[in-house]
Design a protein around this motif. Sequence first.
Motif, short mmCIF file in Angstrom:
data_model
loop_
_atom_site.label_atom_id
_atom_site.label_comp_id
_atom_site.label_asym_id
_atom_site.label_seq_id
_atom_site.Cartn_x
_atom_site.Cartn_y
_atom_site.Cartn_z
N TYR A 14 48.90 12.18 67.92
CA TYR A 14 50.35 12.23 67.74
C TYR A 14 50.67 13.04 66.49
CZ TYR A 14 50.23 8.33 71.00
OH TYR A 14 50.01 7.55 72.10
N ASN A 15 51.85 13.65 66.45
CA ASN A 15 52.25 14.37 65.24
C ASN A 15 52.86 13.40 64.24
OD1 ASN A 15 54.84 13.90 66.14
ND2 ASN A 15 55.34 16.04 66.52
N HIS A 16 53.34 13.92 63.11
CA HIS A 16 53.88 13.06 62.05
C HIS A 16 55.16 12.34 62.46
CE1 HIS A 16 56.03 16.85 61.59
NE2 HIS A 16 56.96 16.19 60.91
N LEU A 17 55.83 12.81 63.52
CA LEU A 17 57.04 12.14 64.01
C LEU A 17 56.74 11.10 65.09
CD1 LEU A 17 59.37 15.25 64.28
CD2 LEU A 17 59.34 13.52 62.47
N GLY A 18 55.48 11.01 65.48
CA GLY A 18 55.10 10.05 66.50
C GLY A 18 55.14 10.58 67.92
N TYR A 20 53.69 12.49 71.14
CA TYR A 20 52.37 12.66 71.74
C TYR A 20 52.04 14.14 71.87
CZ TYR A 20 48.82 12.58 75.43
OH TYR A 20 47.69 12.78 76.17
N LEU A 21 50.88 14.56 71.32
CA LEU A 21 50.47 15.96 71.37
C LEU A 21 49.46 16.23 72.48
CD1 LEU A 21 50.01 16.65 67.57
CD2 LEU A 21 51.95 17.26 69.02
N GLY A 22 48.57 15.28 72.71
CA GLY A 22 47.55 15.47 73.73
C GLY A 22 46.42 14.46 73.54
N THR A 23 45.35 14.65 74.30
CA THR A 23 44.23 13.73 74.29
C THR A 23 42.94 14.47 73.99
OG1 THR A 23 45.32 12.33 75.92
CG2 THR A 23 42.95 12.03 75.64
N TYR A 24 42.19 13.96 73.02
CA TYR A 24 40.85 14.46 72.76
C TYR A 24 39.88 13.66 73.63
CZ TYR A 24 42.37 17.05 68.68
OH TYR A 24 42.98 17.95 67.85
N GLN A 25 38.90 14.35 74.20
CA GLN A 25 37.92 13.68 75.05
C GLN A 25 36.53 14.09 74.62
OE1 GLN A 25 38.57 13.81 79.29
NE2 GLN A 25 36.41 14.08 79.65
N GLN A 83 47.26 9.14 63.08
CA GLN A 83 47.54 7.74 63.37
C GLN A 83 46.26 7.04 63.82
OE1 GLN A 83 50.70 7.50 66.14
NE2 GLN A 83 50.80 5.30 66.15
N GLN A 84 46.11 5.80 63.41
CA GLN A 84 44.95 5.02 63.83
C GLN A 84 45.12 4.62 65.30
OE1 GLN A 84 42.21 4.39 62.23
NE2 GLN A 84 42.86 5.29 60.31
N THR A 85 44.23 5.10 66.13
CA THR A 85 44.25 4.74 67.53
C THR A 85 42.85 4.32 67.95
OG1 THR A 85 43.85 7.03 68.17
CG2 THR A 85 46.13 6.30 68.13
N LYS A 86 42.78 3.63 69.03
CA LYS A 86 41.51 3.10 69.51
C LYS A 86 40.86 4.09 70.47
CE LYS A 86 39.57 -0.87 71.83
NZ LYS A 86 39.83 -2.15 72.47
N VAL A 87 39.55 4.25 70.33
CA VAL A 87 38.79 5.08 71.24
C VAL A 87 38.36 4.22 72.42
CG1 VAL A 87 36.76 6.53 71.55
CG2 VAL A 87 37.95 6.51 69.35
N ILE A 88 38.62 4.71 73.61
CA ILE A 88 38.23 3.99 74.82
C ILE A 88 37.00 4.68 75.38
CG2 ILE A 88 38.93 3.36 77.15
CD1 ILE A 88 41.85 3.51 76.08
N TRP A 89 35.89 3.94 75.51
CA TRP A 89 34.63 4.48 76.02
C TRP A 89 34.36 3.92 77.41
CZ3 TRP A 89 32.31 8.49 73.91
CH2 TRP A 89 32.53 8.77 72.58
#
Length: 96
Positions: A14-18, A20-25, A83-89
Amino acid sequence: MIKLDIWMGKIRDYNHLGHYLGTYQAIIEKQDKMLYKMTLSFAPAYTLKKRDKNNHLKDKILYSSSVEVLKRKFRNKIPLLKQQTKVIWIKRGLNI
């Protein structure tokens, strides 16, 4: 028949405004008996062309003898994660 183990991890950016920019995989796959390879890619939320849908980050390929080490390094290799987000494996087994 050979069984290949593949781990897939995803994290949203996410950017500084919150917004959604995309997903890293990350895709972790076994190279040989003792070596694992992790490849990173980024899927942007908005693209102008269809071919830009999934961009592999060629300079972000890591090798290790431990899957757990690669999982820990995944978050560190993502640039500017705000932002702190959880990695889903997810572990997938493919039979060849």
